[in-house]
Motif scaffolding. Structure first.
Motif, short mmCIF file in Angstrom:
data_model
loop_
_atom_site.label_atom_id
_atom_site.label_comp_id
_atom_site.label_asym_id
_atom_site.label_seq_id
_atom_site.Cartn_x
_atom_site.Cartn_y
_atom_site.Cartn_z
N ALA A 115 0.83 -1.21 0.00
CA ALA A 115 0.00 0.00 0.00
C ALA A 115 0.86 1.26 0.00
CB ALA A 115 -0.93 0.00 1.21
N GLY A 116 1.92 1.24 0.80
CA GLY A 116 2.81 2.39 0.85
C GLY A 116 3.51 2.63 -0.46
N ALA A 117 3.94 1.55 -1.11
CA ALA A 117 4.63 1.67 -2.40
C ALA A 117 3.69 2.22 -3.46
CB ALA A 117 5.17 0.31 -2.83
N LYS A 118 2.44 1.76 -3.46
CA LYS A 118 1.46 2.27 -4.44
C LYS A 118 1.19 3.75 -4.21
CE LYS A 118 -3.13 1.49 -6.40
NZ LYS A 118 -3.47 2.93 -6.40
N ALA A 119 1.11 4.14 -2.95
CA ALA A 119 0.87 5.55 -2.64
C ALA A 119 2.01 6.43 -3.15
CB ALA A 119 0.69 5.73 -1.13
N VAL A 120 3.25 5.96 -2.98
CA VAL A 120 4.40 6.71 -3.48
C VAL A 120 4.35 6.81 -4.99
CG1 VAL A 120 6.91 6.68 -3.74
CG2 VAL A 120 5.89 6.16 -1.52
N ARG A 121 4.08 5.68 -5.65
CA ARG A 121 4.04 5.67 -7.12
C ARG A 121 2.97 6.62 -7.64
NH1 ARG A 121 1.65 3.74 -11.60
NH2 ARG A 121 2.99 2.88 -13.25
N ASP A 122 1.77 6.55 -7.08
CA ASP A 122 0.67 7.40 -7.53
C ASP A 122 1.00 8.88 -7.31
OD1 ASP A 122 -0.68 5.11 -8.21
OD2 ASP A 122 -2.06 5.16 -6.50
N ALA A 123 1.64 9.19 -6.20
CA ALA A 123 2.00 10.58 -5.90
C ALA A 123 3.04 11.09 -6.89
CB ALA A 123 2.52 10.68 -4.47
N VAL A 124 4.00 10.23 -7.24
CA VAL A 124 5.04 10.64 -8.20
C VAL A 124 4.43 10.91 -9.56
CG1 VAL A 124 7.04 9.80 -9.50
CG2 VAL A 124 6.96 9.51 -7.02
N ALA A 134 1.45 11.70 -10.35
CA ALA A 134 0.61 12.91 -10.31
C ALA A 134 1.44 14.19 -10.32
CB ALA A 134 -0.29 12.87 -9.07
N LYS A 135 2.64 14.12 -9.77
CA LYS A 135 3.44 15.34 -9.57
C LYS A 135 4.39 15.65 -10.70
CE LYS A 135 6.11 17.62 -5.93
NZ LYS A 135 6.69 17.50 -4.57
N LEU A 184 6.25 14.75 -16.66
CA LEU A 184 6.05 13.75 -17.70
C LEU A 184 4.97 12.73 -17.35
CD1 LEU A 184 9.70 13.10 -18.96
CD2 LEU A 184 7.94 14.63 -19.89
N LYS A 185 4.45 12.76 -16.12
CA LYS A 185 3.35 11.90 -15.69
C LYS A 185 3.63 10.42 -15.91
CE LYS A 185 1.11 15.57 -14.61
NZ LYS A 185 1.19 16.00 -13.19
N VAL A 186 4.84 10.00 -15.58
CA VAL A 186 5.23 8.59 -15.70
C VAL A 186 5.99 8.17 -14.45
CG1 VAL A 186 5.36 8.60 -18.22
CG2 VAL A 186 7.41 9.15 -16.88
N ASP A 221 14.67 11.94 -13.82
CA ASP A 221 13.62 11.91 -12.80
C ASP A 221 12.26 12.30 -13.34
OD1 ASP A 221 13.93 14.61 -13.26
OD2 ASP A 221 14.28 15.18 -11.18
N ALA A 222 12.05 12.16 -14.64
CA ALA A 222 10.77 12.50 -15.28
C ALA A 222 10.38 13.95 -15.05
CB ALA A 222 9.66 11.56 -14.81
N GLY A 223 11.38 14.80 -14.77
CA GLY A 223 11.14 16.22 -14.59
C GLY A 223 10.79 16.64 -13.19
N MET A 224 10.96 15.75 -12.22
CA MET A 224 10.60 16.10 -10.84
C MET A 224 11.31 17.38 -10.36
SD MET A 224 8.99 15.45 -7.99
CE MET A 224 8.48 13.75 -7.76
N HIS A 225 12.55 17.58 -10.79
CA HIS A 225 13.31 18.74 -10.33
C HIS A 225 12.73 20.06 -10.86
CE1 HIS A 225 15.04 17.88 -14.29
NE2 HIS A 225 15.43 19.13 -14.33
N LEU A 226 11.82 19.99 -11.83
CA LEU A 226 11.20 21.20 -12.36
C LEU A 226 10.01 21.67 -11.54
CD1 LEU A 226 11.19 20.19 -16.13
CD2 LEU A 226 12.85 21.66 -14.96
N VAL A 227 9.54 20.80 -10.64
CA VAL A 227 8.35 21.12 -9.85
C VAL A 227 8.76 22.02 -8.69
CG1 VAL A 227 6.47 20.18 -8.49
CG2 VAL A 227 7.31 18.92 -10.46
#
Length: 260
Positions: free
Chosen positions: A206-215, A217-218, A221-223, A253-259
């Motif tokens: 459950a924790g892993a899915k929550a992390v994945r879904d949050a990533v 969404a944020k 590149l939405k991947v 990082d799929a653009g995470m550093h741009l957020v």
């Protein structure tokens, strides 16, 4: 990777990014040392995958935090007479919220640094002569690719100790790139989130899915990056295609550093 008989060691290659990297190198014609610390069955599965691509494979157990094990892993490639690629992928962490300073002990720091920072140093030291021999045989510098994390740049990630260990690995990459040139190149990959069992082991399903879904969404590149996505970058830095690159840490990082 071209089918030119390159010889490679991939630490921590029983599963995840290490296994994906070994498989791509094998498909490119490299001979592979598959290393594992505890997961023998998974390491053998990785080796079988590499052999199915026609690669010559050696499987060797070893904990990179132990210098004697690093020398054993390097020695597994000795019969080939050269080493062209060392991928320092083995890593560990402890999942502790950054605000929970009581959640990390000195022993936690020491273990995480021993694997994530000291381990790559010991592997490079153990393999140096073989990497230099590979460079002399090929006429191109041999490649070391360290697997770090965006946590080593941003100070985020699974724990303060993990982020600090990866930040140290990044600066060590620059130090050794200077020290080992021109025969050995040293570069680092800094992945963001990777959709592997790493998070499941640390946080549960459950924790892993929550992390994945949050990533997903944020990030722009939405991947959720897979192990194979990051392995392509690792193998580029391991290959002659990047022969003029050294001392770099490349973020994926799929653009995470741009957020913001």
């Amino acid at each position: 990777m071209s089918k030119d008989g390159l010889c490679a060691i991939v630490t921590g290659s029983a599963s995840g990014l290490g296994a994906a990297t070994a498989a791509i190198l094998a498909k490119g014609g490299a001979r592979i040392v598959v290393n594992y610390s505890n997961s023998k069955a998974e390491a053998e599965a990785t080796a079988d995958l590499c052999r199915s691509a026609g690669a010559e494979v050696v499987v060797v157990q070893g904990d990179v935090s132990r210098d004697e094990d690093c020398r054993k892993i390097a020695a597994a490639a000795a019969p080939w007479g050269r080493l062209d690629v060392l991928v320092n992928n083995a890593g560990t962490t402890k999942h502790v919220p950054h605000h929970d300073l009581e959640g990390l002990s000195a022993e936690d720091f020491q273990r995480i640094y021993a694997v994530n920072t000291i381990g790559p140093f010991q592997m490079i030291r153990a393999a140096r002569a073989q990497l230099e021999a590979g460079a002399k045989a090929s006429g191109l510098p041999s490649a070391v690719v360290n697997v770090s994390s965006v946590a080593g740049i941003s100070g985020g990630g699974s724990s303060v100790a993990y982020a600090a260990s990866k930040g140290a690995l990044n600066t060590m990459t620059q130090s050794l790139a200077r020290a080992l040139a021109p025969l050995i190149r040293v570069n680092t990959v800094c992945p963001g989130y990777i959709d592997t069992p790493w998070f499941t082991k640390g946080r549960g399903e459950a924790g892993a899915k929550a992390v994945r879904d949050a990533v997903v969404a944020k990030v722009p590149l939405k991947v959720a990056s897979t192990a194979e996505d990051i392995a392509q970058l690792v193998c580029f830095l391991a290959s002659p295609a990047s022969s003029n690159m050294t001392g770099e840490f490349v973020r994926m990082d799929a653009g995470m550093h741009l957020v913001l």
